[in-house]
Design a protein around this motif. Structure first.
Motif, PDB file in Angstrom:
ATOM      1  N   VAL A 265       0.862  -1.174   0.000  1.00 24.39           N
ATOM      2  CA  VAL A 265       0.000   0.000   0.000  1.00 24.39           C
ATOM      3  C   VAL A 265       0.903   1.229   0.000  1.00 24.39           C
ATOM      4  O   VAL A 265       1.758   1.384   0.882  1.00 24.39           O
ATOM      5  CB  VAL A 265      -0.917   0.009   1.244  1.00 24.39           C
ATOM      6  N   SER A 266       0.757   2.086  -0.993  1.00 28.89           N
ATOM      7  CA  SER A 266       1.532   3.328  -1.079  1.00 28.89           C
ATOM      8  C   SER A 266       0.827   4.390  -0.248  1.00 28.89           C
ATOM      9  O   SER A 266      -0.342   4.701  -0.487  1.00 28.89           O
ATOM     10  CB  SER A 266       1.631   3.801  -2.529  1.00 28.89           C
ATOM     11  N   CYS A 267       1.555   4.940   0.724  1.00 28.93           N
ATOM     12  CA  CYS A 267       0.986   5.911   1.662  1.00 28.93           C
ATOM     13  C   CYS A 267       1.612   7.275   1.412  1.00 28.93           C
ATOM     14  O   CYS A 267       2.835   7.416   1.450  1.00 28.93           O
ATOM     15  CB  CYS A 267       1.261   5.470   3.096  1.00 28.93           C
ATOM     16  N   TYR A 268       0.780   8.254   1.179  1.00 30.06           N
ATOM     17  CA  TYR A 268       1.232   9.615   0.907  1.00 30.06           C
ATOM     18  C   TYR A 268       1.064  10.459   2.168  1.00 30.06           C
ATOM     19  O   TYR A 268      -0.056  10.670   2.632  1.00 30.06           O
ATOM     20  CB  TYR A 268       0.440  10.209  -0.257  1.00 30.06           C
ATOM     21  N   PHE A 269       2.182  10.875   2.725  1.00 33.84           N
ATOM     22  CA  PHE A 269       2.217  11.633   3.976  1.00 33.84           C
ATOM     23  C   PHE A 269       2.705  13.056   3.727  1.00 33.84           C
ATOM     24  O   PHE A 269       3.425  13.322   2.761  1.00 33.84           O
ATOM     25  CB  PHE A 269       3.203  10.997   4.965  1.00 33.84           C
ATOM     26  N   THR A 270       2.361  13.952   4.657  1.00 32.78           N
ATOM     27  CA  THR A 270       2.930  15.290   4.720  1.00 32.78           C
ATOM     28  C   THR A 270       3.525  15.460   6.109  1.00 32.78           C
ATOM     29  O   THR A 270       2.816  15.261   7.116  1.00 32.78           O
ATOM     30  CB  THR A 270       1.846  16.374   4.494  1.00 32.78           C
ATOM     31  N   LYS A 271       4.825  15.800   6.164  1.00 33.89           N
ATOM     32  CA  LYS A 271       5.459  16.053   7.458  1.00 33.89           C
ATOM     33  C   LYS A 271       4.821  17.298   8.070  1.00 33.89           C
ATOM     34  O   LYS A 271       4.714  18.326   7.408  1.00 33.89           O
ATOM     35  CB  LYS A 271       6.959  16.268   7.301  1.00 33.89           C
ATOM     36  N   VAL A 272       4.408  17.201   9.325  1.00 30.73           N
ATOM     37  CA  VAL A 272       3.716  18.303   9.988  1.00 30.73           C
ATOM     38  C   VAL A 272       4.635  19.509  10.176  1.00 30.73           C
ATOM     39  O   VAL A 272       4.224  20.647   9.956  1.00 30.73           O
ATOM     40  CB  VAL A 272       3.125  17.832  11.334  1.00 30.73           C
ATOM     41  N   ASP A 273       5.888  19.279  10.535  1.00 29.55           N
ATOM     42  CA  ASP A 273       6.786  20.399  10.853  1.00 29.55           C
ATOM     43  C   ASP A 273       7.252  21.186   9.635  1.00 29.55           C
ATOM     44  O   ASP A 273       7.483  22.379   9.716  1.00 29.55           O
ATOM     45  CB  ASP A 273       7.984  19.930  11.674  1.00 29.55           C
ATOM     46  N   SER A 274       7.361  20.529   8.486  1.00 33.48           N
ATOM     47  CA  SER A 274       7.939  21.198   7.313  1.00 33.48           C
ATOM     48  C   SER A 274       7.004  21.286   6.109  1.00 33.48           C
ATOM     49  O   SER A 274       7.263  22.037   5.172  1.00 33.48           O
ATOM     50  CB  SER A 274       9.215  20.479   6.872  1.00 33.48           C
ATOM     51  N   GLY A 275       5.940  20.497   6.096  1.00 31.05           N
ATOM     52  CA  GLY A 275       5.053  20.453   4.934  1.00 31.05           C
ATOM     53  C   GLY A 275       5.579  19.596   3.799  1.00 31.05           C
ATOM     54  O   GLY A 275       4.964  19.511   2.741  1.00 31.05           O
ATOM     55  N   GLN A 276       6.714  18.928   4.008  1.00 33.85           N
ATOM     56  CA  GLN A 276       7.307  18.075   2.976  1.00 33.85           C
ATOM     57  C   GLN A 276       6.405  16.879   2.695  1.00 33.85           C
ATOM     58  O   GLN A 276       5.920  16.219   3.616  1.00 33.85           O
ATOM     59  CB  GLN A 276       8.688  17.587   3.416  1.00 33.85           C
ATOM     60  N   LYS A 277       6.183  16.596   1.429  1.00 35.59           N
ATOM     61  CA  LYS A 277       5.390  15.445   0.992  1.00 35.59           C
ATOM     62  C   LYS A 277       6.318  14.244   0.854  1.00 35.59           C
ATOM     63  O   LYS A 277       7.393  14.347   0.256  1.00 35.59           O
ATOM     64  CB  LYS A 277       4.719  15.716  -0.350  1.00 35.59           C
ATOM     65  N   ILE A 278       5.893  13.101   1.401  1.00 39.23           N
ATOM     66  CA  ILE A 278       6.702  11.886   1.294  1.00 39.23           C
ATOM     67  C   ILE A 278       5.806  10.702   0.944  1.00 39.23           C
ATOM     68  O   ILE A 278       4.612  10.701   1.232  1.00 39.23           O
ATOM     69  CB  ILE A 278       7.499  11.594   2.585  1.00 39.23           C
ATOM     70  N   LEU A 279       6.396   9.734   0.315  1.00 40.58           N
ATOM     71  CA  LEU A 279       5.714   8.503  -0.070  1.00 40.58           C
ATOM     72  C   LEU A 279       6.420   7.339   0.600  1.00 40.58           C
ATOM     73  O   LEU A 279       7.631   7.166   0.441  1.00 40.58           O
ATOM     74  CB  LEU A 279       5.750   8.337  -1.596  1.00 40.58           C
ATOM     75  N   LEU A 280       5.654   6.552   1.346  1.00 37.80           N
ATOM     76  CA  LEU A 280       6.182   5.355   1.988  1.00 37.80           C
ATOM     77  C   LEU A 280       5.270   4.191   1.631  1.00 37.80           C
ATOM     78  O   LEU A 280       4.055   4.364   1.523  1.00 37.80           O
ATOM     79  CB  LEU A 280       6.239   5.528   3.513  1.00 37.80           C
ATOM     80  N   THR A 281       5.848   3.013   1.486  1.00 40.99           N
ATOM     81  CA  THR A 281       5.066   1.832   1.134  1.00 40.99           C
ATOM     82  C   THR A 281       5.060   0.846   2.282  1.00 40.99           C
ATOM     83  O   THR A 281       6.097   0.556   2.871  1.00 40.99           O
ATOM     84  CB  THR A 281       5.633   1.159  -0.132  1.00 40.99           C
ATOM     85  N   VAL A 282       3.871   0.332   2.591  1.00 37.46           N
ATOM     86  CA  VAL A 282       3.718  -0.752   3.568  1.00 37.46           C
ATOM     87  C   VAL A 282       3.548  -2.023   2.757  1.00 37.46           C
ATOM     88  O   VAL A 282       2.586  -2.159   2.000  1.00 37.46           O
ATOM     89  CB  VAL A 282       2.495  -0.515   4.481  1.00 37.46           C
ATOM     90  N   TYR A 283       4.502  -2.947   2.921  1.00 40.31           N
ATOM     91  CA  TYR A 283       4.470  -4.189   2.151  1.00 40.31           C
ATOM     92  C   TYR A 283       3.719  -5.272   2.906  1.00 40.31           C
ATOM     93  O   TYR A 283       3.634  -5.258   4.133  1.00 40.31           O
ATOM     94  CB  TYR A 283       5.904  -4.655   1.865  1.00 40.31           C
ATOM     95  N   ARG A 284       3.190  -6.210   2.172  1.00 37.42           N
ATOM     96  CA  ARG A 284       2.484  -7.347   2.766  1.00 37.42           C
ATOM     97  C   ARG A 284       3.478  -8.213   3.525  1.00 37.42           C
ATOM     98  O   ARG A 284       4.559  -8.512   3.021  1.00 37.42           O
ATOM     99  CB  ARG A 284       1.806  -8.170   1.662  1.00 37.42           C
ATOM    100  N   THR A 285       3.104  -8.617   4.734  1.00 36.65           N
ATOM    101  CA  THR A 285       3.986  -9.479   5.520  1.00 36.65           C
ATOM    102  C   THR A 285       3.945 -10.904   4.956  1.00 36.65           C
ATOM    103  O   THR A 285       2.919 -11.356   4.438  1.00 36.65           O
ATOM    104  CB  THR A 285       3.566  -9.506   7.001  1.00 36.65           C
TER     105      THR A 285
END
Length: 86
Positions: free
Chosen positions: A25-45
């Motif tokens: 699952v590709s998760c699109y986050f925004t860092k609260v302190d800087s507003g930076q957009k990041i993409l992290l993936t949660v893989y199936r175990t």
């Protein structure tokens, strides 16, 4: 593309979609302190075949703020290693 910073920080999960090139699952986050957009993936175990990290099921979790930890693995790649609701 900005690099995903390693460390622990609060980020807001904006939205998530099924990954295109991996079983995850590709998760699109925004860092609260800087507003930076990041993409992290949660893989199936491999053992449970679920998309869960630290008890958070990313197939059904709500958007909102999370305390996340990002590390580098032995190959120098980004690893989404810990998460909890913030």
């Amino acid at each position: 593309k900005e690099d995903v910073p390693s460390g622990e920080y609060i980020a807001s999960l904006d939205f998530k979609i099924w990954a295109k090139d991996a079983t995850g699952v590709s998760c699109y986050f925004t860092k609260v302190d800087s507003g930076q957009k990041i993409l992290l993936t949660v893989y199936r175990t491999h053992d449970t075949r679920e998309y869960i990290l630290d008890g958070v099921d990313f197939r059904s979790c709500p958007t909102g703020k999370y305390l996340i930890t990002v590390e580098l693995n032995s190959k120098g790649n980004i690893k989404f290693s810990k998460v909890k609701s913030a």
